[in-house]
Design a protein around this motif. Sequence first.
Motif, PDB file in Angstrom:
ATOM      1  N   LEU A 114       0.822  -1.215   0.000  1.00 25.93           N
ATOM      2  CA  LEU A 114       0.000   0.000   0.000  1.00 25.93           C
ATOM      3  C   LEU A 114       0.855   1.263   0.000  1.00 25.93           C
ATOM      4  CD1 LEU A 114      -3.148  -0.476   2.240  1.00 25.93           C
ATOM      5  CD2 LEU A 114      -3.033   0.123  -0.158  1.00 25.93           C
ATOM      6  N   TYR A 115       2.051   1.162   0.564  1.00 18.55           N
ATOM      7  CA  TYR A 115       2.905   2.348   0.617  1.00 18.55           C
ATOM      8  C   TYR A 115       3.550   2.663  -0.725  1.00 18.55           C
ATOM      9  CZ  TYR A 115       2.120   3.153   5.495  1.00 18.55           C
ATOM     10  OH  TYR A 115       1.524   3.467   6.694  1.00 18.55           O
ATOM     11  N   PHE A 116       3.329   1.797  -1.711  1.00 20.66           N
ATOM     12  CA  PHE A 116       3.674   2.143  -3.086  1.00 20.66           C
ATOM     13  C   PHE A 116       2.554   2.966  -3.724  1.00 20.66           C
ATOM     14  CE2 PHE A 116       6.280  -1.803  -2.706  1.00 20.66           C
ATOM     15  CZ  PHE A 116       7.515  -1.219  -2.961  1.00 20.66           C
ATOM     16  N   VAL A 117       1.350   2.891  -3.143  1.00 23.46           N
ATOM     17  CA  VAL A 117       0.166   3.563  -3.699  1.00 23.46           C
ATOM     18  C   VAL A 117      -0.182   4.837  -2.929  1.00 23.46           C
ATOM     19  CG1 VAL A 117      -2.291   3.293  -4.236  1.00 23.46           C
ATOM     20  CG2 VAL A 117      -0.737   1.344  -4.468  1.00 23.46           C
ATOM     21  N   PHE A 118      -0.104   4.760  -1.607  1.00 28.33           N
ATOM     22  CA  PHE A 118      -0.531   5.865  -0.753  1.00 28.33           C
ATOM     23  C   PHE A 118       0.094   7.225  -1.082  1.00 28.33           C
ATOM     24  CE2 PHE A 118      -2.138   3.441   3.250  1.00 28.33           C
ATOM     25  CZ  PHE A 118      -3.331   3.224   2.602  1.00 28.33           C
ATOM     26  N   PRO A 119       1.401   7.290  -1.401  1.00 28.15           N
ATOM     27  CA  PRO A 119       1.978   8.621  -1.658  1.00 28.15           C
ATOM     28  C   PRO A 119       1.254   9.407  -2.745  1.00 28.15           C
ATOM     29  CG  PRO A 119       3.720   7.002  -1.433  1.00 28.15           C
ATOM     30  CD  PRO A 119       2.429   6.239  -1.467  1.00 28.15           C
ATOM     31  N   PHE A 120       0.739   8.715  -3.758  1.00 25.10           N
ATOM     32  CA  PHE A 120       0.072   9.393  -4.864  1.00 25.10           C
ATOM     33  C   PHE A 120      -1.307   9.911  -4.464  1.00 25.10           C
ATOM     34  CE2 PHE A 120       3.027   6.315  -6.601  1.00 25.10           C
ATOM     35  CZ  PHE A 120       3.749   7.092  -7.490  1.00 25.10           C
ATOM     36  N   PHE A 121      -1.837   9.401  -3.373  1.00 26.46           N
ATOM     37  CA  PHE A 121      -3.156   9.835  -2.920  1.00 26.46           C
ATOM     38  C   PHE A 121      -3.070  10.864  -1.800  1.00 26.46           C
ATOM     39  CE2 PHE A 121      -6.966   9.295  -0.216  1.00 26.46           C
ATOM     40  CZ  PHE A 121      -7.939   9.619  -1.148  1.00 26.46           C
ATOM     41  N   PHE A 122      -2.138  10.663  -0.868  1.00 22.78           N
ATOM     42  CA  PHE A 122      -2.090  11.514   0.319  1.00 22.78           C
ATOM     43  C   PHE A 122      -1.104  12.679   0.213  1.00 22.78           C
ATOM     44  CE2 PHE A 122      -3.747   7.548   2.239  1.00 22.78           C
ATOM     45  CZ  PHE A 122      -4.888   8.072   2.822  1.00 22.78           C
ATOM     46  N   LEU A 123      -0.116  12.582  -0.665  1.00 23.25           N
ATOM     47  CA  LEU A 123       0.883  13.642  -0.777  1.00 23.25           C
ATOM     48  C   LEU A 123       0.657  14.470  -2.031  1.00 23.25           C
ATOM     49  CD1 LEU A 123       4.039  11.579   0.265  1.00 23.25           C
ATOM     50  CD2 LEU A 123       2.624  13.051   1.710  1.00 23.25           C
ATOM     51  N   ASN A 124       0.998  15.745  -1.954  1.00 24.48           N
ATOM     52  CA  ASN A 124       0.741  16.651  -3.073  1.00 24.48           C
ATOM     53  C   ASN A 124       1.997  17.007  -3.852  1.00 24.48           C
ATOM     54  OD1 ASN A 124      -2.064  16.900  -2.475  1.00 24.48           O
ATOM     55  ND2 ASN A 124      -1.582  18.331  -0.825  1.00 24.48           N
ATOM     56  N   ARG A 125       3.088  17.269  -3.155  1.00 28.91           N
ATOM     57  CA  ARG A 125       4.311  17.703  -3.815  1.00 28.91           C
ATOM     58  C   ARG A 125       5.052  16.530  -4.435  1.00 28.91           C
ATOM     59  NH1 ARG A 125       6.907  22.104   0.442  1.00 28.91           N
ATOM     60  NH2 ARG A 125       5.136  23.578   0.422  1.00 28.91           N
ATOM     61  N   PRO A 126       5.500  16.680  -5.681  1.00 30.45           N
ATOM     62  CA  PRO A 126       6.224  15.586  -6.348  1.00 30.45           C
ATOM     63  C   PRO A 126       7.435  15.095  -5.560  1.00 30.45           C
ATOM     64  CG  PRO A 126       5.601  17.252  -7.949  1.00 30.45           C
ATOM     65  CD  PRO A 126       5.261  17.813  -6.596  1.00 30.45           C
ATOM     66  N   LYS A 127       8.194  16.021  -4.958  1.00 26.14           N
ATOM     67  CA  LYS A 127       9.393  15.602  -4.222  1.00 26.14           C
ATOM     68  C   LYS A 127       9.035  14.743  -3.010  1.00 26.14           C
ATOM     69  CE  LYS A 127       9.829  19.822  -1.403  1.00 26.14           C
ATOM     70  NZ  LYS A 127      10.738  20.929  -1.014  1.00 26.14           N
ATOM     71  N   ASN A 128       7.891  15.051  -2.363  1.00 26.29           N
ATOM     72  CA  ASN A 128       7.453  14.239  -1.227  1.00 26.29           C
ATOM     73  C   ASN A 128       6.985  12.857  -1.687  1.00 26.29           C
ATOM     74  OD1 ASN A 128       7.973  16.356   0.506  1.00 26.29           O
ATOM     75  ND2 ASN A 128       5.867  17.089   0.548  1.00 26.29           N
ATOM     76  N   ILE A 129       6.300  12.823  -2.828  1.00 27.24           N
ATOM     77  CA  ILE A 129       5.839  11.549  -3.382  1.00 27.24           C
ATOM     78  C   ILE A 129       7.025  10.658  -3.726  1.00 27.24           C
ATOM     79  CG2 ILE A 129       4.653  10.456  -5.334  1.00 27.24           C
ATOM     80  CD1 ILE A 129       2.819  12.919  -5.434  1.00 27.24           C
ATOM     81  N   ILE A 130       8.021  11.241  -4.386  1.00 24.73           N
ATOM     82  CA  ILE A 130       9.213  10.480  -4.778  1.00 24.73           C
ATOM     83  C   ILE A 130       9.972   9.990  -3.540  1.00 24.73           C
ATOM     84  CG2 ILE A 130      11.472  10.644  -5.909  1.00 24.73           C
ATOM     85  CD1 ILE A 130      10.173  12.644  -7.864  1.00 24.73           C
ATOM     86  N   ALA A 131      10.109  10.860  -2.540  1.00 24.02           N
ATOM     87  CA  ALA A 131      10.839  10.485  -1.319  1.00 24.02           C
ATOM     88  C   ALA A 131      10.145   9.339  -0.597  1.00 24.02           C
ATOM     89  CB  ALA A 131      10.964  11.699  -0.398  1.00 24.02           C
ATOM     90  N   ALA A 132       8.812   9.450  -0.448  1.00 24.22           N
ATOM     91  CA  ALA A 132       8.061   8.392   0.234  1.00 24.22           C
ATOM     92  C   ALA A 132       8.134   7.085  -0.543  1.00 24.22           C
ATOM     93  CB  ALA A 132       6.601   8.827   0.402  1.00 24.22           C
ATOM     94  N   PHE A 133       8.047   7.178  -1.857  1.00 25.04           N
ATOM     95  CA  PHE A 133       8.118   5.983  -2.710  1.00 25.04           C
ATOM     96  C   PHE A 133       9.473   5.303  -2.582  1.00 25.04           C
ATOM     97  CE2 PHE A 133       8.725   3.737  -6.726  1.00 25.04           C
ATOM     98  CZ  PHE A 133       7.528   3.039  -6.834  1.00 25.04           C
ATOM     99  N   MET A 134      10.532   6.095  -2.570  1.00 23.26           N
ATOM    100  CA  MET A 134      11.882   5.540  -2.491  1.00 23.26           C
ATOM    101  C   MET A 134      12.152   4.904  -1.124  1.00 23.26           C
ATOM    102  SD  MET A 134      13.061   5.796  -5.432  1.00 23.26           S
ATOM    103  CE  MET A 134      14.668   5.114  -5.008  1.00 23.26           C
ATOM    104  N   ILE A 135      11.617   5.497  -0.055  1.00 17.73           N
ATOM    105  CA  ILE A 135      11.760   4.902   1.279  1.00 17.73           C
ATOM    106  C   ILE A 135      11.125   3.518   1.303  1.00 17.73           C
ATOM    107  CG2 ILE A 135      10.972   5.065   3.680  1.00 17.73           C
ATOM    108  CD1 ILE A 135      11.285   8.109   3.449  1.00 17.73           C
ATOM    109  N   THR A 136       9.932   3.419   0.689  1.00 14.64           N
ATOM    110  CA  THR A 136       9.230   2.133   0.644  1.00 14.64           C
ATOM    111  C   THR A 136       9.999   1.119  -0.192  1.00 14.64           C
ATOM    112  OG1 THR A 136       7.109   3.301   0.845  1.00 14.64           O
ATOM    113  CG2 THR A 136       7.039   1.020   0.109  1.00 14.64           C
TER     114      THR A 136
END
Length: 210
Positions: A114-136
């Motif tokens: 789910l943490y591969f999907v959640f960033p695209f729904f809950f986060l707005n800024r591209p850099k935050n989405i990329i960072a969260a995705f990479m952590i996962t």
Amino acid sequence: MKTILHKLARIGLREDLNPYEAKRIQVFNYSNLFGFIASLTRIIYISFFSVNRYTELTILVNMLPLVLCIVMGTCMYYQKYKTATYLSFLCFPPVILMMYVSTLDSSVSFFLILYFVFPFFFLNRPKNIIAAFMITVCCYLMVQFAGTFHLLFYSDSFYKYDAGLNYIDIGLSLTFIFSSLYAIKFMVWAYQQSISKKKNLIEYRPFLRK
């Protein structure tokens, strides 16, 4: 039961929030609630019903997601939405990794899907989405290659294969994935439907005046 779930899903909602933000908060609350239930179920099994006698360290590590869910729920209650969101994306993937290296059950990695999907729904800024995705991604790879990287707390012979924990992790993770995606799909769909109805009402209002 539905009334209780509805109240829990509305924790932290403010009247000044736009409908889309309100829906996102509800989805987050639903996911956090199920995460709490899943974590509680898992820790009860590890502590009292497992064939293995897990150490206190292992039990403490597996209590971390439970504590994290409580902290995020408290943040939502006090309307600290960003804090709760950042805690989820920064802490949960590493905690899931720690859960694996303390129990040797690779099925726990399903929770990371789910943490591969959640960033695209809950986060707005591209850099935050990329960072969260990479952590996962990093945590997922470390789960898969924990033995190679010598990240395990114990050797493979420390615990027997715990089939019960494996089934619990698979069942809980699949239910978690389905319920969260269901909430995202239908809450967003409901929001789109309400927008569509408002748009149609505005378009037909001049004709009604005539």
